[in-house]
Scaffold this motif. Structure first.
Motif, PDB file in Angstrom:
ATOM      1  N   LEU A   4       0.905  -1.109   0.090  1.00 14.84           N
ATOM      2  CA  LEU A   4       0.150   0.284   0.337  1.00 14.84           C
ATOM      3  C   LEU A   4       1.064   1.067  -0.030  1.00 14.84           C
ATOM      4  CD1 LEU A   4      -3.030   1.407  -0.003  1.00 14.84           C
ATOM      5  CD2 LEU A   4      -2.486   1.059   2.362  1.00 14.84           C
ATOM      6  N   THR A   5       0.749   1.934  -1.146  1.00 14.70           N
ATOM      7  CA  THR A   5       1.226   3.317  -0.921  1.00 14.70           C
ATOM      8  C   THR A   5      -0.390   4.325  -1.022  1.00 14.70           C
ATOM      9  OG1 THR A   5       0.915   3.975  -3.465  1.00 14.70           O
ATOM     10  CG2 THR A   5       3.022   2.879  -2.542  1.00 14.70           C
ATOM     11  N   ILE A   6       0.713   5.445   0.414  1.00 14.04           N
ATOM     12  CA  ILE A   6       0.037   6.715   0.340  1.00 14.04           C
ATOM     13  C   ILE A   6       0.561   7.706   0.244  1.00 14.04           C
ATOM     14  CG2 ILE A   6      -1.942   7.718   2.019  1.00 14.04           C
ATOM     15  CD1 ILE A   6      -2.953   4.903   3.791  1.00 14.04           C
ATOM     16  N   SER A   7      -0.932   9.399  -0.505  1.00 16.60           N
ATOM     17  CA  SER A   7      -0.768   9.778  -1.256  1.00 16.60           C
ATOM     18  C   SER A   7      -1.273  10.905  -0.098  1.00 16.60           C
ATOM     19  CB  SER A   7      -1.296  10.485  -2.846  1.00 16.60           C
ATOM     20  OG  SER A   7      -0.139  12.166  -2.421  1.00 16.60           O
ATOM     21  N   ARG A   8      -0.712  11.763   0.679  1.00 20.33           N
ATOM     22  CA  ARG A   8      -1.096  12.909   1.922  1.00 20.33           C
ATOM     23  C   ARG A   8      -1.699  14.026   1.703  1.00 20.33           C
ATOM     24  NH1 ARG A   8       2.087  10.990   6.846  1.00 20.33           N
ATOM     25  NH2 ARG A   8       4.008  11.463   6.233  1.00 20.33           N
ATOM     26  N   GLN A   9      -2.279  14.526   2.305  1.00 23.52           N
ATOM     27  CA  GLN A   9      -2.444  16.071   2.234  1.00 23.52           C
ATOM     28  C   GLN A   9      -2.162  16.200   3.710  1.00 23.52           C
ATOM     29  OE1 GLN A   9      -6.473  16.982   1.573  1.00 23.52           O
ATOM     30  NE2 GLN A   9      -6.420  18.030  -0.678  1.00 23.52           N
ATOM     31  N   PHE A  10      -1.516  17.699   3.775  1.00 23.11           N
ATOM     32  CA  PHE A  10      -1.066  17.385   5.287  1.00 23.11           C
ATOM     33  C   PHE A  10      -2.493  18.006   6.214  1.00 23.11           C
ATOM     34  CE2 PHE A  10       0.634  20.565   9.236  1.00 23.11           C
ATOM     35  CZ  PHE A  10       1.231  19.947   9.381  1.00 23.11           C
ATOM     36  N   GLY A  11      -1.878  16.749   7.489  1.00 21.61           N
ATOM     37  CA  GLY A  11      -2.888  17.473   8.208  1.00 21.61           C
ATOM     38  C   GLY A  11      -4.620  16.728   6.998  1.00 21.61           C
ATOM     39  N   VAL A 105       1.008  -2.845  -5.721  1.00 26.21           N
ATOM     40  CA  VAL A 105       0.948  -2.403  -5.060  1.00 26.21           C
ATOM     41  C   VAL A 105      -0.737  -1.288  -5.769  1.00 26.21           C
ATOM     42  CG1 VAL A 105       1.630   0.350  -5.456  1.00 26.21           C
ATOM     43  CG2 VAL A 105       3.430  -2.045  -5.266  1.00 26.21           C
ATOM     44  N   LEU A 106      -0.958  -0.900  -4.329  1.00 29.34           N
ATOM     45  CA  LEU A 106      -2.295  -0.452  -3.962  1.00 29.34           C
ATOM     46  C   LEU A 106      -2.176   0.841  -4.286  1.00 29.34           C
ATOM     47  CD1 LEU A 106      -5.918  -0.009  -3.928  1.00 29.34           C
ATOM     48  CD2 LEU A 106      -5.306  -0.316  -1.682  1.00 29.34           C
ATOM     49  N   ARG A 107      -2.305   2.043  -5.310  1.00 26.38           N
ATOM     50  CA  ARG A 107      -1.898   3.357  -4.604  1.00 26.38           C
ATOM     51  C   ARG A 107      -2.936   3.942  -4.420  1.00 26.38           C
ATOM     52  NH1 ARG A 107       0.684   5.504  -9.410  1.00 26.38           N
ATOM     53  NH2 ARG A 107      -0.973   4.689 -10.641  1.00 26.38           N
ATOM     54  N   VAL A 108      -3.418   5.223  -3.199  1.00 33.42           N
ATOM     55  CA  VAL A 108      -4.486   5.693  -3.378  1.00 33.42           C
ATOM     56  C   VAL A 108      -4.082   6.876  -2.803  1.00 33.42           C
ATOM     57  CG1 VAL A 108      -5.923   3.327  -2.016  1.00 33.42           C
ATOM     58  CG2 VAL A 108      -4.530   4.882  -0.568  1.00 33.42           C
ATOM     59  N   ARG A 109      -5.653   7.800  -2.126  1.00 36.40           N
ATOM     60  CA  ARG A 109      -4.985   9.136  -1.777  1.00 36.40           C
ATOM     61  C   ARG A 109      -5.878   9.526  -0.843  1.00 36.40           C
ATOM     62  NH1 ARG A 109      -2.003  13.853  -2.818  1.00 36.40           N
ATOM     63  NH2 ARG A 109      -3.500  15.153  -2.381  1.00 36.40           N
ATOM     64  N   ILE A 110      -5.296   9.983   0.056  1.00 32.51           N
ATOM     65  CA  ILE A 110      -6.313  10.523   1.385  1.00 32.51           C
ATOM     66  C   ILE A 110      -6.397  11.927   0.764  1.00 32.51           C
ATOM     67  CG2 ILE A 110      -7.234  10.616   3.008  1.00 32.51           C
ATOM     68  CD1 ILE A 110      -6.642   7.753   2.448  1.00 32.51           C
ATOM     69  N   GLU A 111      -7.654  12.857   0.919  1.00 31.85           N
ATOM     70  CA  GLU A 111      -7.819  13.724   0.780  1.00 31.85           C
ATOM     71  C   GLU A 111      -8.920  14.843   2.104  1.00 31.85           C
ATOM     72  OE1 GLU A 111      -8.943  15.002  -3.284  1.00 31.85           O
ATOM     73  OE2 GLU A 111      -7.187  15.177  -3.798  1.00 31.85           O
ATOM     74  N   GLY A 163      -7.567   4.760  -6.047  1.00 32.30           N
ATOM     75  CA  GLY A 163      -8.694   5.328  -5.566  1.00 32.30           C
ATOM     76  C   GLY A 163      -8.261   6.905  -4.825  1.00 32.30           C
ATOM     77  N   VAL A 164      -9.074   7.567  -4.594  1.00 33.91           N
ATOM     78  CA  VAL A 164      -9.562   8.985  -3.349  1.00 33.91           C
ATOM     79  C   VAL A 164     -10.079   8.669  -2.852  1.00 33.91           C
ATOM     80  CG1 VAL A 164      -8.852  11.271  -4.032  1.00 33.91           C
ATOM     81  CG2 VAL A 164      -7.734  10.025  -5.801  1.00 33.91           C
ATOM     82  N   PHE A 165     -10.068   8.704  -1.625  1.00 30.30           N
ATOM     83  CA  PHE A 165     -10.370   9.033  -0.602  1.00 30.30           C
ATOM     84  C   PHE A 165     -11.470  10.546   0.526  1.00 30.30           C
ATOM     85  CE2 PHE A 165      -9.368   4.549  -1.117  1.00 30.30           C
ATOM     86  CZ  PHE A 165     -10.343   3.786  -1.276  1.00 30.30           C
ATOM     87  N   ASN A 166     -11.915  10.390   0.794  1.00 34.26           N
ATOM     88  CA  ASN A 166     -12.223  11.818   1.368  1.00 34.26           C
ATOM     89  C   ASN A 166     -12.661  11.544   2.531  1.00 34.26           C
ATOM     90  OD1 ASN A 166     -13.317  14.571   2.717  1.00 34.26           O
ATOM     91  ND2 ASN A 166     -13.268  15.086   0.636  1.00 34.26           N
TER      92      ASN A 166
END
Length: 282
Positions: A4-11, A105-111, A163-166
């Motif tokens: 798993l890789t996670i791209s993330r916003q600060f906070g 590899v599952l590549r996701v982003r958290i917003e 995937g992009v999650f909020n």
């Protein structure tokens, strides 16, 4: 297991989600602090460089300095090393872009909304709303530029992710469950061929980092990549420009010592003067 890789916003709340997934699945959690601690073991210079990189966005001169290129190569080699361990959650540091094309590899982003991000930052530190907003906007801008400079990608482009999650509209538990389902699906793609391709890319990254961090070589360009679709039987291609007549042969010998029995193809050219001048690692 899948990675798993996670791209993330600060906070943005990504760290809590990543830690929950790691705990539920027995995964190792890796983030910037882990990488910068590990890179310090390569020598005090790199520990200092990691601290500087963490505190400010590199300017145009720094980006063209060979030390910066070597630092990036070390980080990328570390990311591949982590990926080879299996059962890892890698948060930030461009792992999403570096590991693109690795099937398991599952590549996701958290917003998250700015309001929620400000609340999280204020909850961690005693600061007012305007200061929290300024910190968030600065970190976002620095990370966006860094990812573009290193990978040529927009860090928030949804097309770059599975995937992009909020975290403002979905609960932490709901996001974690969706990620775990995604990892289970990716596990079916963890084949011998996929692992071979990952391992070959890891060797290429190790070779590149070893050459770029060696103070005995004077180079202005270096690239080390799998020759054909990441299949080991085709090996690696090493391309570069050197500025000392003996460096080409010495680099070939060092590459062979790292790559072992892998087939190797070299295209290393001699140029009289380096484009950005000589560098000194001492």
């Amino acid at each position: 297991m899948a990675i798993l890789t996670i791209s993330r916003q600060f906070g943005g709340g990504a760290r809590a989600i990543a830690l929950q997934v790691a705990q539920d699945l027995g995964y190792e959690y890796i983030d910037r602090s882990t990488m910068f601690k590990d890179i310090s073991s390569e020598g005090p210079r790199w520990g200092t460089y990691a601290k500087d990189f963490d505190e400010h966005y590199p300017n145009v001169w720094e980006r063209n300095d060979w030390s910066f290129k070597a630092f990036v190569a070390l980080i990328q080699s570390l990311i591949y090393n982590y990926a080879q361990r299996d059962r890892v959650v890698i948060a930030g540091t461009g792992a999403t872009f570096l590991l693109k094309g690795v099937p398991h590899v599952l590549r996701v982003r958290i917003e998250s909304t700015m309001e929620d991000r400000i609340n999280r930052v204020q909850g961690d530190q005693v600061i007012n709303e305007s200061t929290a907003r300024w910190i968030i906007e600065k970190v976002d801008a620095d990370m966006a530029r860094s990812m573009y400079v290193i990978y040529g990608k927009e860090w928030d482009d949804p097309k770059e992710f599975d995937g992009v999650f909020n975290s403002s509209t979905q609960t932490q538990d709901a996001i974690a469950e969706e990620i775990k389902k995604g990892l289970a699906a990716k596990e079916a793609l963890r084949t011998k061929e996929a692992l071979d391709a990952l391992n070959l890319r890891a060797v290429a990254a190790k070779v590149k980092a070893a050459i770029l961090t060696d103070p005995s070589f004077t180079v202005s360009y270096l690239d080390v990549v799998p020759k054909e679709k990441g299949m080991p039987r085709y090996g690696l291609i090493v391309r570069g420009f050197v500025h000392e007549t003996d460096d080409a042969q010495s680099i070939k010998e060092k590459v062979r010592s790292i790559a072992g029995d892998l087939p190797l193809e070299f295209d290393i050219q001699y140029q009289m003067l380096p484009r950005f001048g000589h560098f000194d690692f001492r």
